[in-house]
Scaffold this active site. Structure first.
Site, PDB file in Angstrom:
ATOM      1  N   CYS A   1      40.086  40.267  41.484  1.00 41.42           N
ATOM      2  CA  CYS A   1      39.746  39.074  42.270  1.00 41.42           C
ATOM      3  C   CYS A   1      38.423  38.441  41.845  1.00 41.42           C
ATOM      4  O   CYS A   1      38.262  37.239  41.982  1.00 41.42           O
ATOM      5  CB  CYS A   1      39.753  39.396  43.759  1.00 41.42           C
ATOM      6  SG  CYS A   1      41.426  39.663  44.380  1.00 41.42           S
TER       7      CYS A   1
ATOM      8  N   HIS B   1      43.701  30.995  47.359  1.00 39.00           N
ATOM      9  CA  HIS B   1      43.165  32.061  46.519  1.00 39.00           C
ATOM     10  C   HIS B   1      43.938  32.160  45.210  1.00 39.00           C
ATOM     11  O   HIS B   1      44.663  33.125  44.970  1.00 39.00           O
ATOM     12  CB  HIS B   1      43.206  33.382  47.301  1.00 39.00           C
ATOM     13  CG  HIS B   1      42.599  34.546  46.596  1.00 39.00           C
ATOM     14  ND1 HIS B   1      41.677  34.439  45.571  1.00 39.00           N
ATOM     15  CD2 HIS B   1      42.795  35.894  46.781  1.00 39.00           C
ATOM     16  CE1 HIS B   1      41.326  35.659  45.154  1.00 39.00           C
ATOM     17  NE2 HIS B   1      42.002  36.552  45.866  1.00 39.00           N
TER      18      HIS B   1
END
Lengths: 513, 392
Positions: free
Chosen positions: B89, B336
């Site tokens: 991430c 995201h």
């Protein structure tokens, strides 16, 4: 009809026992009504979607081994090195008509998950419900010939009866296991195996041909009863009684329809044993005649909760297993109470009285008869791939890596070439315990097929060993709490590209025996 | 004295969302053109020396092997050096860090950092499963992305009395901010009741506690500070950054009420920037789930451990609060797109520090903004970046 009988081999005795019961119980009357069949009573035990004959076998086997250990019987040899002189040699004999791999590593998976040493001798017996008794005979032979010093016999079955037939409303899933030693070795009086006899006949009643996925049942009730079952069972029983030279007063007999066993026992001049178990969990196939002797192995003849079981008879106990055109009879003399039996009977009693009744639809779903028409997404790693082959063993054996320098235990070992505590590289493989306390947990509701929601995932501090994150039993999803006690059981995580993938699942302690 | 050896001179982003009509390269090109068109003065393609591309999971659109090095051709820069950075991430923020170190090293003067992720070409089910397949082939089965954070919610609630309402307030706040951000995937308000009543995804987290799967891309241009004035009168400087790792499996965590990787990355970034959490005007933190933002604001030192839920309820992190967090809408509302996320957060920090954030502009008093990502298996890696208007 060919015949054969033997008597007087080296006596061996059953010294411990355990049972394996699946997650679900249901009333076959619901299915009988649906298909317009005659009403049936009683209840049946059925596997949840993550259970099969392997997980049931593990459950019974681990209970029997624990009962033996708790009774002070020395059964363990070192797991990772070859046994030295004086260490007991162990054998594992598993009978089932429903091995999870039609061809594959059935016994190796079971022995691994039971923590048995790699040098364990073993046989897998299959082919018909006779398999449980055959496994018991195999254990007897191995002990009598001094090939092994400790024998674990496991009989388990998870059979999918044919939908809409009498097998759907009579088959139940379950397992039983016994630990056996040569007579006199345990120091206490177990159930002494005294003699055996067998009768066979080349008839086709229930069969599955090569390459076929389901079993044909050529069960013409009258023909089967009068021409096959009763004659074979009676001849095997009579031959056994004459070989032992003693009256056999109580008989545990394979009971395909819930009535034949009783008739056969009476014809042999005795009383039927194990009927209550048959009425509670159904015809379990391979384990059935072995499960039926459990009440006779309890000293008092009653389980701790006082539930009704058959009264203890004074004479010998006989079991007769029928399957595949063969009947095998084994006689035994019951002595003192056998380790694990009262626990096993207690479990059977509470299963019969306490467990939730599931619907026919839930059972069909768990068996895969009723399946969602969704496309399962294959996992990134195929079960035949290197990662699986390397790492499946450490899962089944439930091992950790302990740092020699700082004592930290890491799980699983394959992903930890260095200590997470101190960076040390001196690591030894250690077995983990299977009881622990919940550190934290979640319940996953959103997963693609083949996963089934709800799926708890639980971080557990295992007693005196490491910390682990494993799945929790879906049927207990609402019962996990932080700080709660749990126990690990073997379950089937998935059928991945039709290969069963096994792992440990946490079950809240209130549900443990 | 902060680090200050790299400057951000231009930034661009495309509206995030379900971008069916755009492939991976189109997303990257969109972000690049947005950066060029938003720049204070015209930037010639020949002025860009090198490119760093962040893409986390090319397999989501089928090109794991070659993701990244196809970008220069797609944006008209074929021939320049280009390297892909994958670091879970934090891929985007780590690509930015690598770009900053490239200009600081003197090897390249002007480095383009592009974060891009095409997440919606495959079904949600397959996306979930690719997550579930990571790690040990048996032990980690069933671990979809929410499983990596939900255990922290369970334990945080157990130890500190954090409630689902406190978690829900994170989603309410970030969706409100998202309404003010033209680049956000979701631009609608949600209420606490809607969050609480949304379907359970991974108890105790429900649907509106979770960020969506989003397509997106973002780009920034980094230069040596000495030449920043060639591009803008108002550059923003890299004050410091920190990266840290942690054990990747959930059962190896030292704690289930905090993320050690975030704590360690933050302490490194603060130290490099010679400042502390009290010097931050606003922050873009990794709110992949509502609980994550609660953990973040504690681990970053904005509030005491255990007080994140109550502080959120009290409005500390709201747009008009003492320390606004996720003014862009955060991962929860803006989306995201993994490789793009960190770069997009830095774009937001750039705009906030230049006071160009429109309706969602917050008061900039100290001149510093913080960006944070955490992710990977079991939150095993974190990146914290601090940008400043004044590098001195």
């Amino acid at each position: 009809m060919s015949a054969g009988s033997t008597a007087g081999p080296t006596p061996v005795e059953i010294v411990a026992a355990g049972v394996g019961l699946p997650a679900f119980r249901w009333s076959p009357g619901e299915a009988a009504k649906l298909w317009g069949q005659p009403a049936v009573s009683g209840s049946l035990a059925a596997c949840g979607s993550d259970e099969d004959s392997m997980t049931l076998a593990w459950s019974a086997g681990s209970q029997a081994l624990s009962a033996a250990r708790n009774a002070g019987i020395r059964i363990d040899a070192p797991r990772t090195t070859s046994a030295s002189r004086g260490d007991p040699r162990i054998g594992c004999y598993w009978g089932t008509t429903s091995p999870p791999f039609a061809e594959g590593p059935n016994l190796a998976f079971l022995a691994s998950s039971l923590g048995l040493p790699a040098g364990t001798e073993g046989y897998l017996t299959c082919g018909s419900p006779l398999a449980g008794a055959t496994a018991l005979e195999a254990a007897w032979n191995a002990l009598a010939s001094h090939r092994v010093d400790v024998a674990l016999v496991v009989a388990s079955d998870a059979r999918k009866g044919a939908t809409g037939t009498a097998t759907e409303t009579s088959f139940g899933d379950g397992a039983v296991a016994f630990v056996l030693l040569r007579a006199g070795r345990s120091g206490s009086q177990g159930a002494l195996l005294l003699g055996r006899s067998t009768r066979m006949m080349p008839v086709v009643d229930r069969y599955r041909g090569p390459g076929e996925l389901s079993t044909h049942d050529l069960y013409d009730a009258r023909l089967f009863r009068e021409a096959i079952f009763l004659p074979l069972v009676r001849e095997a029983g009579e031959s056994l009684a004459s070989a032992t030279g003693e009256a056999i007063s109580s008989w545990s007999i394979t009971d395909p329809d819930g009535r034949l066993a009783s008739g056969a026992a009476k014809a042999l001049g005795g009383t039927p044993a194990g009927g209550d178990i048959r009425r509670t969990i159904g015809d379990t196939g391979a384990p059935a005649p072995l499960l039926g002797i459990l009440p006779s192995l309890a000293r008092s003849g009653e389980d701790p909760d006082g539930a009704r079981t058959e009264p203890r008879s004074p004479g010998l106990l006989g079991l007769i297993a029928y399957g595949g055109g063969q009947a095998t009879a084994i006689a035994m003399r019951c002595g003192g109470e056998i380790a694990g039996v009262s626990t096993a009977l207690g479990q059977l009693a509470s299963f019969g009285s306490g467990s939730t009744i599931r619907t026919h639809v839930e059972i069909m779903k768990a068996r895969g008869v009723l399946a969602a028409e969704v496309e399962p997404v294959p996992m990134g790693l195929p079960p035949g791939g290197g990662a699986f082959v390397r790492q499946v063993g450490e899962v089944l054996e439930l091992t950790g890596a302990r740092c020699v320098d700082c004592g930290t235990i890491m799980t699983p070992p394959s992903i930890h070439p260095s200590c997470t505590g101190c960076g040390g590289t001196s690591l030894v493989i250690v077995p983990l315990t299977r009881d622990g306390t919940v550190v934290t947990f979640v319940v996953n509701h959103t997963m693609p097929a083949p996963f089934e929601a709800p799926l708890p995932l639980v971080v557990i501090d295992l007693d005196r060993s490491g910390r682990l994150m494993v799945q929790g039993a879906g049927e207990k999803a609402g019962q996990f709490t932080v700080g709660g006690r749990v126990h690990l059981v073997l379950r089937r995580y998935a059928l991945e590209r039709s290969v069963p993938v096994y792992g440990w699942k946490a079950v809240p302690e209130s549900d443990q025996p | 004295m902060s680090w200050g050896k790299a400057a951000v001179v231009a930034a661009g982003i495309i509206p995030f969302g379900e971008l069916f009509d755009q492939g991976y390269e189109s997303l990257a090109a969109g972000a690049f053109r947005s950066m060029l068109s938003g720049a204070d003065r015209s930037i010639a393609l020949s002025e860009i020396d090198a490119c760093v591309v962040a893409t986390q999971r090319g397999s989501l659109w089928g090109q794991e092997g070659i993701g990244g090095n196809t970008v220069p051709s797609a944006i008209g820069l074929s021939g320049i050096p280009c390297t892909r950075v994958e670091n879970a991430c934090p891929s985007g923020s780590d690509a930015f860090r690598v770009g900053a170190m490239m200009v600081a090293s003197g090897v390249h003067d002007r480095v383009l950092v592009i974060g891009v992720e095409k997440m919606r070409d495959k079904s949600t089910q397959e996306g979930l499963l690719s997550r579930a397949a990571a790690g040990h082939p048996v032990y980690t089965r069933g671990e979809t992305a929410p499983v990596l954070f939900a255990p922290f919610a369970t334990r945080h609630m157990h130890e500190f009395g954090t409630t689902r309402e406190m978690l829900a307030q994170v989603a309410v706040k970030n969706h409100h901010n998202g309404c003010l951000d033209p680049y956000a995937h979701f631009r609608s308000e949600v209420t606490v009741a809607q969050v609480l009543e949304s379907p359970p995804v991974c108890s105790p987290l429900h649907l509106l506690d979770c960020c969506p799967q989003t397509d997106g891309a973002a780009a920034v241009l980094l230069t040596r500070p000495e030449i920043a004035a060639d591009f803008t009168d108002r550059p923003v400087f890299v004050a410091g950054f920190g990266v840290a790792t942690d054990h990747p499996y959930l059962h190896e965590k030292a704690t289930y009420v905090g993320l050690p990787a975030t704590q360690l990355a933050a302490s490194r970034a603060y130290s490099m920037a010679s400042l502390g959490p009290d010097a931050i005007d606003c922050a873009e933190v990794h709110d992949c789930f509502t609980i994550t933002e609660i953990l973040d604001i504690e681990d970053l030192g904005f509030v005491e451990k255990g007080k994140g839920g109550q502080a959120t309820l009290d409005g500390l992190t709201a747009l008009d609060g003492k320390l606004p967090v996720n003014t862009s809408g955060g991962l929860l509302a803006k989306g995201h797109p993994i490789g793009a996320t960190g770069v997009a957060q830095l774009v937001e920090c750039f705009w906030q520090l230049r006071e160009e954030a429109g309706e969602r502009q917050v008061a900039i008093r100290k001149g510093n903004a913080l960006q944070h990502n955490v992710g990977g298996r079991g939150s095993g890696v974190s990146v914290v970046t601090i940008l400043t208007r004044d590098p001195a």
